[in-house]
Scaffold this active site. Structure first.
Site, PDB file in Angstrom:
ATOM      1  N   SER A 219       0.827  -1.200   0.000  1.00 11.71           N
ATOM      2  CA  SER A 219       0.000   0.000   0.000  1.00 11.71           C
ATOM      3  C   SER A 219       0.868   1.259   0.000  1.00 11.71           C
ATOM      4  O   SER A 219       1.668   1.414  -0.914  1.00 11.71           O
ATOM      5  CB  SER A 219      -0.947  -0.068   1.202  1.00 11.71           C
ATOM      6  OG  SER A 219      -2.100   0.676   0.924  1.00 11.71           O
ATOM      7  N   LYS A 223       4.039   1.946  -2.622  1.00 14.08           N
ATOM      8  CA  LYS A 223       4.429   3.149  -3.377  1.00 14.08           C
ATOM      9  C   LYS A 223       5.891   3.442  -3.056  1.00 14.08           C
ATOM     10  O   LYS A 223       6.697   3.768  -3.931  1.00 14.08           O
ATOM     11  CB  LYS A 223       3.576   4.355  -2.949  1.00 14.08           C
ATOM     12  CG  LYS A 223       2.050   4.134  -3.019  1.00 14.08           C
ATOM     13  CD  LYS A 223       1.275   5.375  -2.549  1.00 14.08           C
ATOM     14  CE  LYS A 223      -0.102   5.110  -1.919  1.00 14.08           C
ATOM     15  NZ  LYS A 223      -1.134   4.577  -2.730  1.00 14.08           N
ATOM     16  N   TRP A 310     -10.179   0.309  -4.582  1.00 12.21           N
ATOM     17  CA  TRP A 310      -9.569   1.614  -4.291  1.00 12.21           C
ATOM     18  C   TRP A 310      -8.183   1.734  -4.947  1.00 12.21           C
ATOM     19  O   TRP A 310      -7.750   2.805  -5.341  1.00 12.21           O
ATOM     20  CB  TRP A 310      -9.465   1.773  -2.766  1.00 12.21           C
ATOM     21  CG  TRP A 310      -9.069   3.114  -2.249  1.00 12.21           C
ATOM     22  CD1 TRP A 310      -8.038   3.387  -1.402  1.00 12.21           C
ATOM     23  CD2 TRP A 310      -9.717   4.381  -2.499  1.00 12.21           C
ATOM     24  NE1 TRP A 310      -7.995   4.728  -1.106  1.00 12.21           N
ATOM     25  CE2 TRP A 310      -9.011   5.361  -1.775  1.00 12.21           C
ATOM     26  CE3 TRP A 310     -10.805   4.772  -3.281  1.00 12.21           C
ATOM     27  CZ2 TRP A 310      -9.359   6.719  -1.792  1.00 12.21           C
ATOM     28  CZ3 TRP A 310     -11.163   6.125  -3.302  1.00 12.21           C
ATOM     29  CH2 TRP A 310     -10.444   7.073  -2.567  1.00 12.21           C
ATOM     30  N   HIS A 361      -7.531  -5.829   0.502  1.00 12.46           N
ATOM     31  CA  HIS A 361      -6.309  -5.043   0.576  1.00 12.46           C
ATOM     32  C   HIS A 361      -5.470  -5.496   1.775  1.00 12.46           C
ATOM     33  O   HIS A 361      -5.842  -5.251   2.916  1.00 12.46           O
ATOM     34  CB  HIS A 361      -6.756  -3.580   0.755  1.00 12.46           C
ATOM     35  CG  HIS A 361      -5.659  -2.588   0.746  1.00 12.46           C
ATOM     36  ND1 HIS A 361      -4.974  -2.241  -0.391  1.00 12.46           N
ATOM     37  CD2 HIS A 361      -5.130  -1.836   1.753  1.00 12.46           C
ATOM     38  CE1 HIS A 361      -4.077  -1.309  -0.099  1.00 12.46           C
ATOM     39  NE2 HIS A 361      -4.159  -1.051   1.201  1.00 12.46           N
TER      40      HIS A 361
HETATM   41  C1  GCU Z   1      -5.290   4.787   2.002  1.00 12.22           C
HETATM   42  C2  GCU Z   1      -4.768   5.544   0.800  1.00 12.22           C
HETATM   43  C3  GCU Z   1      -4.006   4.631  -0.147  1.00 12.22           C
HETATM   44  C4  GCU Z   1      -2.962   3.842   0.601  1.00 12.22           C
HETATM   45  C5  GCU Z   1      -3.587   3.132   1.771  1.00 12.22           C
HETATM   46  C6  GCU Z   1      -2.604   2.406   2.684  1.00 12.22           C
HETATM   47  O1  GCU Z   1      -6.312   3.910   1.601  1.00 12.22           O
HETATM   48  O2  GCU Z   1      -5.848   6.163   0.175  1.00 12.22           O
HETATM   49  O3  GCU Z   1      -3.376   5.386  -1.168  1.00 12.22           O
HETATM   50  O4  GCU Z   1      -2.326   2.948  -0.271  1.00 12.22           O
HETATM   51  O5  GCU Z   1      -4.252   4.074   2.600  1.00 12.22           O
HETATM   52  O6  GCU Z   1      -1.439   2.751   2.743  1.00 12.22           O
HETATM   53  O7  GCU Z   1      -3.052   1.496   3.388  1.00 12.22           O
END
Ligand code: GCU
Length: 381
Positions: A219, A223, A310, A361
């Site tokens: 997540s 990134k 998402w 997720h």
């Molecule tokens: C939120 C955010 C995402 C990210 C996520 C996480 O949902 O919007 O961009 O990847 O948190 O890090 O769990």
């Protein structure tokens, strides 16, 4: 006719033009690997620094130091050697540092390759005593496969709430006369910088093969892993787990989380200039398939989850698929398909891997098994 029956090259042109993606090979498109290495790769990386992730003020600090603060040669019933290392550095704003937890398999041939997890969850997730176990970091499985399992808490590099960039690596090094520039690094870049400092430590440990190391993140950590792999070519394998918006997912698909939304909810993650693209994904000079392509010719893996709308699983898959053109310049295979696989059917034939896991997720044992299988092909063990 199903879109999956369209010949690959035609299908690529079709969906690329529907999305009007920037050419992954750069502009003008690289015609050879030399072209890519000398001209288009640096240009692409520069665009991401300028407009998305920001520019770290330095690489390896001259003040960097490592201190083993805990060591147990018989951790996990003798299966591994545990070393906890305090990594310290200082800059104009003072001293800071972070803890690196490392389990080195005792049975493996030394030096051993490994996996560095950028941990964006609480300390109980990465319990070095192994009393608490969590699939997010399955140390026992990683070690049993002959790999070093390492991790660090991202918050020690920069808290996830620091809107003023006033702690950790930012406090130590940010020194901007006349205000913070639009391309100054932000939180994700600081976390990625930390991954590189962990790699600096691995290079000093004779039991560890730093040249065969994967960087993994989930997540926001995914990134970060992609940015770490893009900026530090020492990582042999980069793994993005459910990284979504401004991770592997193509921005121009405008599906799931979008640029304006991520910049509003997490204004500290990316550089100031990224906010110029709120609601204007089509004006970005790059898209995320080009981030994946920055790993070439090193191995890269993108994973999605079926209930993770998402993060736009299809956008993540397509970025991995389009990155393949850069691997071809090196005579290597990417995903070799534009057809999104059904759930739980990993694609691991070339230097780009992908799977869609059934479920939500998360970073799970199933995901790790795929990463270890892919590592067996791309990390010398
Ligand atoms: C939120 C955010 C995402 C990210 C996520 C996480 O949902 O919007 O961009 O990847 O948190 O890090 O769990």
């Amino acid at each position: 006719m199903s879109k999956y029956l369209i010949p690959l090259t035609f299908a690529l042109v079709l969906s690329a033009s529907a999305l009007e993606l920037p050419n992954v090979l750069g502009s003008p498109p690289a015609k050879s690997k030399e072209d890519w290495i000398k001209i288009q790769r640096p240009k692409t990386l520069e665009l991401f620094k300028n407009h998305v992730y920001g520019r770290a003020p330095l690489g390896k600090p001259t003040t960097l130091s490592f201190k083993i603060i805990e060591e147990d040669p018989k951790a996990m019933d003798g299966a591994a050697t545990l070393r906890i290392i305090q990594i310290s550095y200082s800059g104009p704003g003072g001293e800071s540092g972070f803890k690196l937890i490392t389990f080195i398999p005792n049975k493996a041939t030394k030096p051993a390759p490994g996996y560095l997890l950028i941990c964006n969850r609480g300390p109980e997730t990465i319990d070095p005593t192994r009393k608490k176990k969590d699939d997010f970091w399955p140390v026992e499985s990683i070690v049993a496969r002959g790999y070093v399992a390492a991790t660090f808490p991202n918050s020690e590099l920069s808290t996830d709430k620091d809107l003023n960039f006033n702690n950790g690596a930012h406090k130590a090094f940010d020194n901007y006369d006349g205000g913070r520039p639009g391309d100054a690094w932000a939180t994700i870049a600081a976390w990625a910088w930390g991954a590189s400092r962990a790699l600096d430590y691995f290079e000093t440990d004779p039991a560890i093969d730093a040249s065969n190391f994967a960087v993994v993140g989930h997540s926001r950590g995914g990134k970060t892993a992609l940015w770490a792999g893009a900026t530090d070519e020492r990582f042999a394998l980069t793994i993005s787990n459910n990284s979504g918006c401004t991770g592997a997912a193509l921005a121009r698909r405008k599906t799931g989380e979008r640029v304006a939304r991520i910049n509003k909810s997490f204004p500290h993650w990316f550089c100031g200039n990224y906010k110029n693209f709120d609601g204007k994904e089509n004006e970005l000079p790059i898209d995320q398939h080009q981030l994946v392509a920055l790993m070439a010719p090193r191995a890269v893996y993108v994973a999605s989850a079926s209930k993770d709308d998402w993060a736009d699983p299809e956008g993540e898959f397509l970025a991995a698929a389009y990155a393949g053109a850069v691997y071809e310049l090196f005579g290597l295979k990417g995903l070799e398909t534009m057809e999104m696989p059904v759930a739980d059917q990993p694609i691991q034939l070339g230097h780009i891997g992908y799977h869609l896991r059934t479920g939500k997720h998360d970073l799970s044992q199933y995901d790790w098994e795929q990463y270890l299988n892919f590592g067996d092909k791309h990390l010398k063990n």
